[in-house]
Write a protein that holds these residues in place. Structure first.
Motif, PDB file in Angstrom:
ATOM      1  N   THR A 223       6.391 -70.019 -60.306  1.00 58.31           N
ATOM      2  CA  THR A 223       5.484 -69.411 -59.333  1.00 58.31           C
ATOM      3  C   THR A 223       4.141 -69.002 -59.939  1.00 58.31           C
ATOM      4  O   THR A 223       3.269 -68.511 -59.222  1.00 58.31           O
ATOM      5  N   VAL A 224       3.965 -69.203 -61.246  1.00 58.60           N
ATOM      6  CA  VAL A 224       2.680 -68.876 -61.869  1.00 58.60           C
ATOM      7  C   VAL A 224       1.659 -69.942 -61.482  1.00 58.60           C
ATOM      8  O   VAL A 224       1.878 -71.133 -61.738  1.00 58.60           O
ATOM      9  N   PRO A 225       0.553 -69.586 -60.837  1.00 56.16           N
ATOM     10  CA  PRO A 225      -0.473 -70.590 -60.520  1.00 56.16           C
ATOM     11  C   PRO A 225      -0.955 -71.279 -61.791  1.00 56.16           C
ATOM     12  O   PRO A 225      -1.236 -70.614 -62.794  1.00 56.16           O
ATOM     13  N   PHE A 226      -1.044 -72.591 -61.749  1.00 56.41           N
ATOM     14  CA  PHE A 226      -1.384 -73.321 -62.968  1.00 56.41           C
ATOM     15  C   PHE A 226      -2.809 -73.044 -63.425  1.00 56.41           C
ATOM     16  O   PHE A 226      -3.107 -73.120 -64.615  1.00 56.41           O
ATOM     17  N   THR A 227      -3.696 -72.738 -62.510  1.00 47.06           N
ATOM     18  CA  THR A 227      -5.063 -72.392 -62.912  1.00 47.06           C
ATOM     19  C   THR A 227      -5.079 -71.072 -63.680  1.00 47.06           C
ATOM     20  O   THR A 227      -5.827 -70.909 -64.640  1.00 47.06           O
ATOM     21  N   VAL A 228      -4.242 -70.118 -63.253  1.00 49.84           N
ATOM     22  CA  VAL A 228      -4.135 -68.830 -63.947  1.00 49.84           C
ATOM     23  C   VAL A 228      -3.491 -69.025 -65.318  1.00 49.84           C
ATOM     24  O   VAL A 228      -3.955 -68.484 -66.324  1.00 49.84           O
ATOM     25  N   LEU A 229      -2.417 -69.801 -65.363  1.00 46.97           N
ATOM     26  CA  LEU A 229      -1.757 -70.118 -66.630  1.00 46.97           C
ATOM     27  C   LEU A 229      -2.746 -70.724 -67.612  1.00 46.97           C
ATOM     28  O   LEU A 229      -2.826 -70.324 -68.780  1.00 46.97           O
TER      29      LEU A 229
ATOM     30  N   GLN B  25      -1.833 -74.727 -52.539  1.00 55.77           N
ATOM     31  CA  GLN B  25      -0.426 -74.344 -52.590  1.00 55.77           C
ATOM     32  C   GLN B  25       0.163 -74.470 -53.992  1.00 55.77           C
ATOM     33  O   GLN B  25       0.840 -73.552 -54.477  1.00 55.77           O
ATOM     34  N   HIS B  26      -0.071 -75.604 -54.662  1.00 56.40           N
ATOM     35  CA  HIS B  26       0.717 -75.960 -55.842  1.00 56.40           C
ATOM     36  C   HIS B  26      -0.016 -75.856 -57.181  1.00 56.40           C
ATOM     37  O   HIS B  26       0.633 -75.930 -58.225  1.00 56.40           O
ATOM     38  N   VAL B  27      -1.319 -75.710 -57.179  1.00 51.78           N
ATOM     39  CA  VAL B  27      -2.065 -75.654 -58.446  1.00 51.78           C
ATOM     40  C   VAL B  27      -2.728 -74.292 -58.614  1.00 51.78           C
ATOM     41  O   VAL B  27      -2.465 -73.579 -59.590  1.00 51.78           O
ATOM     42  N   SER B  28      -3.561 -73.895 -57.658  1.00 51.20           N
ATOM     43  CA  SER B  28      -4.148 -72.550 -57.708  1.00 51.20           C
ATOM     44  C   SER B  28      -3.284 -71.547 -56.971  1.00 51.20           C
ATOM     45  O   SER B  28      -3.507 -70.338 -57.073  1.00 51.20           O
ATOM     46  N   GLY B  29      -2.278 -72.043 -56.258  1.00 56.88           N
ATOM     47  CA  GLY B  29      -1.342 -71.178 -55.556  1.00 56.88           C
ATOM     48  C   GLY B  29      -0.004 -71.090 -56.265  1.00 56.88           C
ATOM     49  O   GLY B  29       0.221 -71.736 -57.285  1.00 56.88           O
ATOM     50  N   SER B  30       0.908 -70.311 -55.701  1.00 55.56           N
ATOM     51  CA  SER B  30       2.182 -70.019 -56.368  1.00 55.56           C
ATOM     52  C   SER B  30       3.378 -70.712 -55.715  1.00 55.56           C
ATOM     53  O   SER B  30       4.520 -70.415 -56.045  1.00 55.56           O
ATOM     54  N   THR B  31       3.118 -71.638 -54.800  1.00 50.61           N
ATOM     55  CA  THR B  31       4.211 -72.328 -54.123  1.00 50.61           C
ATOM     56  C   THR B  31       4.773 -73.444 -54.992  1.00 50.61           C
ATOM     57  O   THR B  31       4.035 -74.371 -55.347  1.00 50.61           O
ATOM     58  N   PRO B  32       6.054 -73.392 -55.350  1.00 55.47           N
ATOM     59  CA  PRO B  32       6.644 -74.475 -56.150  1.00 55.47           C
ATOM     60  C   PRO B  32       6.568 -75.808 -55.403  1.00 55.47           C
ATOM     61  O   PRO B  32       6.582 -75.850 -54.171  1.00 55.47           O
ATOM     62  N   ILE B  33       6.497 -76.891 -56.153  1.00 51.05           N
ATOM     63  CA  ILE B  33       6.468 -78.230 -55.562  1.00 51.05           C
ATOM     64  C   ILE B  33       7.884 -78.631 -55.158  1.00 51.05           C
ATOM     65  O   ILE B  33       8.819 -78.536 -55.970  1.00 51.05           O
TER      66      ILE B  33
ATOM     67  N   THR C  98     -11.564 -87.478 -52.162  1.00 52.20           N
ATOM     68  CA  THR C  98     -10.300 -87.979 -51.630  1.00 52.20           C
ATOM     69  C   THR C  98     -10.147 -87.646 -50.140  1.00 52.20           C
ATOM     70  O   THR C  98     -10.788 -88.266 -49.300  1.00 52.20           O
ATOM     71  N   PHE C  99      -9.307 -86.672 -49.809  1.00 55.15           N
ATOM     72  CA  PHE C  99      -8.977 -86.365 -48.420  1.00 55.15           C
ATOM     73  C   PHE C  99      -8.943 -84.851 -48.216  1.00 55.15           C
ATOM     74  O   PHE C  99      -8.573 -84.109 -49.128  1.00 55.15           O
ATOM     75  N   PRO C 100      -9.271 -84.377 -47.013  1.00 53.45           N
ATOM     76  CA  PRO C 100      -9.215 -82.923 -46.764  1.00 53.45           C
ATOM     77  C   PRO C 100      -7.836 -82.328 -47.028  1.00 53.45           C
ATOM     78  O   PRO C 100      -7.727 -81.169 -47.454  1.00 53.45           O
ATOM     79  N   GLU C 101      -6.778 -83.115 -46.790  1.00 56.10           N
ATOM     80  CA  GLU C 101      -5.416 -82.613 -46.989  1.00 56.10           C
ATOM     81  C   GLU C 101      -5.132 -82.266 -48.451  1.00 56.10           C
ATOM     82  O   GLU C 101      -4.230 -81.465 -48.741  1.00 56.10           O
ATOM     83  N   ILE C 102      -5.888 -82.860 -49.365  1.00 57.23           N
ATOM     84  CA  ILE C 102      -5.667 -82.594 -50.795  1.00 57.23           C
ATOM     85  C   ILE C 102      -6.042 -81.153 -51.138  1.00 57.23           C
ATOM     86  O   ILE C 102      -5.505 -80.567 -52.081  1.00 57.23           O
ATOM     87  N   ALA C 103      -6.934 -80.556 -50.352  1.00 53.40           N
ATOM     88  CA  ALA C 103      -7.274 -79.141 -50.561  1.00 53.40           C
ATOM     89  C   ALA C 103      -6.027 -78.277 -50.400  1.00 53.40           C
ATOM     90  O   ALA C 103      -5.802 -77.334 -51.174  1.00 53.40           O
TER      91      ALA C 103
END
Length: 625
Positions: free
Chosen positions: A390-396, A477-485, A467-472
C-alpha cells in the motif's frame, strides 16, 4: 542497478546549495586528476587532483557519498587516507575534515593541488556495506577495478568543468572501458609503465565511466552499428571472455532487435569481475549500470551455464538502462548531488520498467518461451507480497534513502517490474494491441533525451498526454496512490490466469527467491523475515530471523554461502542434519532428517481459448509485437 539479493541469489539503484567557489575564467586548463597504479603502497593508490586557479578564500573538496544507480548511502570518503593540500611553493597547507566525505581548504587562492591515498572496498570484511559492482579493487600487478567514484573526488561547483584523467599503469595491464582513450605514452620515469589519458567534459563522465585494468582478456563484438567490448578478470583463469562471448552476442543482438530505432549507442563495455568466494573478495553479486557500460561481479565458481544465464538476466537489465534513467530522467538524476542526495519519484520507471524489459525482450525474441516468462512474473508477484503493497511507489522512490522506505528497496525489482507489466497490458488494451510501454519509452526518449531532463512532477501528466486519459487513473491508483494492483484482473485481459500448486524447491532457494539473506557488515546469514519457509525448514524448526551459525558442524557466512547451497544439492533424504542458529541472542540446536522441500507456488498459465479470441490476440501483441 541489477542487485541480486545479497548472498543468495548468487546467481544472488540528489542535491544541495553551498558557498560559491569559482575557477579563474582566464585559466583554460581542466581539472587534472592523476592516479598512480604503478607505485602501489600498502594496497593503496595515490591520487592527485589539480583544480586550477581559485579566486575564493575557501575550497570544499568532496568524495561521493552516494552515486547514481545505487540508491544507497555508501560514504566512499571512509576509504580515503592522508589527504593533503599543497600551495604553489610545494608547502603543505592547513585543511579541515568537515565530514565523512568532505574537507575544507582555507586560503584557496594559494592552492595548487591535493593528494590522498585510496583503499579498496573488496578487501574490507563485508565491503563496508557497499554493493560490489559499485565497489573498488586494488590488487597490485593483477587487477584494478576502478569505479572512479571511489577514487576521484570533486571541488564544489567545479563538477561542470572539463576534466583530464591521467592513469599510470603497468604495461601488461590494459584498460577495459567504453571511455575514449585520448592517448597512451610510455611513463617518463618507468619504461615498463604507461600513462593513459582521458579527456572528459564534466565530473559526471568520470563517475559514469568505470575502468577495469587487468591482463588482456577481451572480446570485441560488432552488433549492427554498435561495438561491444567484453573484458573479463578471472583470478584462477576459470573463464575467459571467449567463454561468454557467444551468449553475450546472442543477448545483445536480441536486445537491439527488440529496441529497434530507439537505441543509438555506438560503444558499450561489459566489465566482468569474477570473485573468489573462498577468500576476502567481492561477494555482493549483480551489476551496476552506466550510460555505455556495466560492471558485473559474479562468483568464479559458478557453472558456465549458470554464469551465462545470469549474465543474460543481469546485463540485459543494465543495457536497458540506456532507455531510463540514461535517456529519460528527471533533474534529480541529471544534476546529481553526490553528497546531499535528493531522489526522484520515478524508481518505478528507472528500475521497475528496466527490469520488466529485461524479461519481456527474452520472450519477445524467443530466448525463452511464454511459460518461462509467466513463471518469472509469478515469482515477482509472490516476492512482492513480502513488502508493503500500500506504499505509493512515488513516495517510496522519493524517500528510498531513509527509514522505513530503504528496507523496501528490493521491491523496485518486483512490484516495480509488475507496474511495468500492468501498464504495458493496459496500454495494449486501450490501443487495440497497437502500442505498449516500449512505444511510450520511445516517445519519452524523443521528447527528452540524455541532455534534457524533466521536472519530476511533469512525467506522469506527459505520459497521459502521450497515451490515453484512462492511464491517469492507473497512475493515481497504483503508482502515486496506495491501491494494490489486481494482477489477476490485468492478466485476464490477455488470457492468463493465476493458480496455486504444490512444488518441490531447493533447501535454501525457491526458484530465484532465496529463503536466506546476508548482512554485508557482519557477514551473518539469516532466514528472511516476511517469507513462508518450505516444508523442510518448517519441520526442522527454523523461524524467520534465525541467524545461521553452522550446518553439520561447518560454519557459514556470506563468504562461503555458495558452498552451503551447492553442498545442499547433494543431500539425500533420510540423512541426519544439525543446524545451529542464533535466535533472540541465544544459540539453538535444530536437528532432524533431510526431506524433499515443498512449497506453495502461484502459477500463471494461459487460458484454454480459441486463437481468434480477443484475449489471445491481445496476448500476442503484448508478448510478440
Amino acid at each position: 542497478m541489477k542487485k541480486i539479493i545479497y548472498t543468495l541469489t548468487l546467481i544472488t539503484f540528489m542535491f544541495g546549495c553551498k558557498s560559491r567557489q569559482l575557477m579563474d575564467p582566464v585559466t583554460p586548463q581542466p581539472v587534472v586528476v592523476i592516479m598512480d597504479l604503478v607505485n602501489v603502497e600498502d594496497d593503496r593508490v595515490m591520487v592527485t587532483v589539480d583544480p586550477g586557479k581559485f579566486d575564493s578564500q575557501e575550497a570544499n573538496f568532496y568524495i561521493p557519498k552516494t552515486v547514481p544507480g545505487t540508491y544507497s548511502v555508501d560514504n566512499y570518503g571512509e576509504f580515503i587516507e592522508d589527504l593533503k593540500a599543497f600551495n604553489y611553493l610545494g608547502d603543505e597547507m592547513l585543511l579541515t575534515k568537515t565530514g565523512e566525505n568532505s574537507w575544507l581548504i582555507n586560503n584557496a587562492e594559494d592552492l595548487d593541488k591535493i593528494t590522498y591515498w585510496v583503499n579498496d572496498s573488496f578487501d574490507v570484511e563485508g565491503e563496508a556495506g557497499i554493493f560490489s559492482p559499485a565497489g573498488t579493487n586494488i590488487e597490485e600487478g593483477e587487477n584494478f577495478m576502478l569505479n572512479l567514484h571511489g577514487f576521484v573526488g570533486y571541488f564544489e561547483d567545479l563538477q561542470e568543468q572539463p576534466y583530464k584523467l591521467i592513469i599510470s599503469r603497468p604495461e601488461d595491464l590494459i584498460p577495459g572501458t567504453s571511455m575514449p582513450l585520448s592517448e597512451t605514452m610510455v611513463h617518463p620515469e618507468n619504461a615498463s609503465a604507461r600513462n593513459d589519458s582521458y579527456d572528459l567534459t564534466r565530473y559526471f563522465q568520470i563517475i559514469d565511466n568505470p575502468i577495469m585494468y587487468a591482463a588482456p582478456d577481451t572480446s570485441q563484438i560488432k552488433i549492427q552499428d554498435m561495438n561491444v567490448l567484453v573484458h573479463v578478470y578471472s583470478p584462477n583463469e576459470v573463464y575467459t571472455s571467449k567463454s561468454i562471448e557467444p551468449e553475450i552476442e546472442k543477448m545483445i543482438s536480441a536486445q537491439k532487435r527488440f529496441l529497434g530505432d530507439i537505441d543509438e549507442t555506438s560503444e558499450y563495455a561489459i566489465l566482468l569481475y569474477l570473485s573468489n568466494p573462498g577468500e576476502t573478495d567481492a561477494s555482493g553479486f549483480g551489476a551496476l549500470e552506466h550510460h555505455t557500460s556495466t560492471v558485473v561481479v559474479l562468483p568464479e565458481t559458478m557453472p558456465l551455464e549458470s554464469l551465462n544465464q545470469t549474465m543474460t538476466d543481469v546485463v540485459s537489465h543494465e543495457f536497458f538502462h540506456i532507455l531510463t534513467p540514461l535517456n529519460v530522467h528527471s533533474n534529480e538524476i541529471h544534476f546529481f548531488n553526490y553528497n546531499d542526495p535528493e531522489m526522484s519519484q520515478h524508481l518505478w520507471m528507472y528500475e521497475g520498467v528496466t527490469e520488466y524489459f529485461a524479461h519481456l525482450f527474452q520472450v519477445n525474441q524467443d530466448l525463452i518461451d511464454n511459460q518461462e516468462f509467466y513463471d518469472r512474473m509469478a515469482e515477482k508477484i509472490e516476492g512482492a507480497k513480502n513488502f508493503n503493497d500500500t506504499v505509493p511507489f512515488t513516495v517510496l522512490s522519493k524517500n528510498i534513502l531513509d527509514e522505513p522506505y530503504k528496507d523496501e528497496y528490493y521491491n523496485v525489482y518486483l512490484k516495480g517490474a509488475l507496474i511495468g507489466m500492468a501498464l504495458d497490458i493496459r496500454l495494449r488494451e486501450l490501443s487495440n494491441g497497437e502500442e505498449g510501454i516500449l512505444d511510450l519509452m520511445q516517445d519519452l526518449s524523443e521528447k527528452y533525451g540524455k541532455e534534457r531532463p524533466f521536472e519530476d512532477d511533469e512525467l506522469i501528466p506527459q505520459i497521459v498526454e502521450f497515451t490515453f486519459p484512462e492511464i491517469a487513473t492507473f497512475f493515481e491508483q497504483h503508482v502515486s496512490g496506495s491501491t494494490p494492483i489486481n494482477y489477476e484482473e490485468f492478466l485476464a485481459k490477455v488470457g492468463v490466469e493465476m493458480k496455486e500448486e504444490q512444488i518441490n524447491t531447493s533447501y535454501f532457494i525457491k526458484g530465484q527467491t532465496p529463503y536466506i539473506d546476508g548482512n554485508p557488515e557482519s557477514g551473518e546469514l539469516f532466514f528472511r523475515e516476511g517469507i513462508t519457509m518450505n516444508s523442510f525448514l518448517q519441520e526442522l524448526g527454523v523461524k524467520n530471523g534465525d541467524i545461521i551459525k553452522s550446518v553439520n558442524e561447518t560454519e557459514y557466512t556470506i563468504q562461503n554461502v555458495y558452498e552451503l547451497v551447492s553442498q545442499s544439492q547433494a543431500w539425500e533424504e533420510g540423512e541426519e542434519i544439525t543446524m545451529i542458529v542464533e535466535r533472540n541472542g541465544e544459540e539453538m540446536e535444530l536437528t532432524g532428517k533431510i526431506s524433499q522441500p515443498t512449497d506453495v507456488e502461484m502459477k500463471l498459465t494461459e487460458m484454454d481459448l480459441p486463437e481468434d479470441d480477443p484475449r489471445v490476440i491481445l496476448r500476442s501483441a503484448w508478448l510478440k509485437d
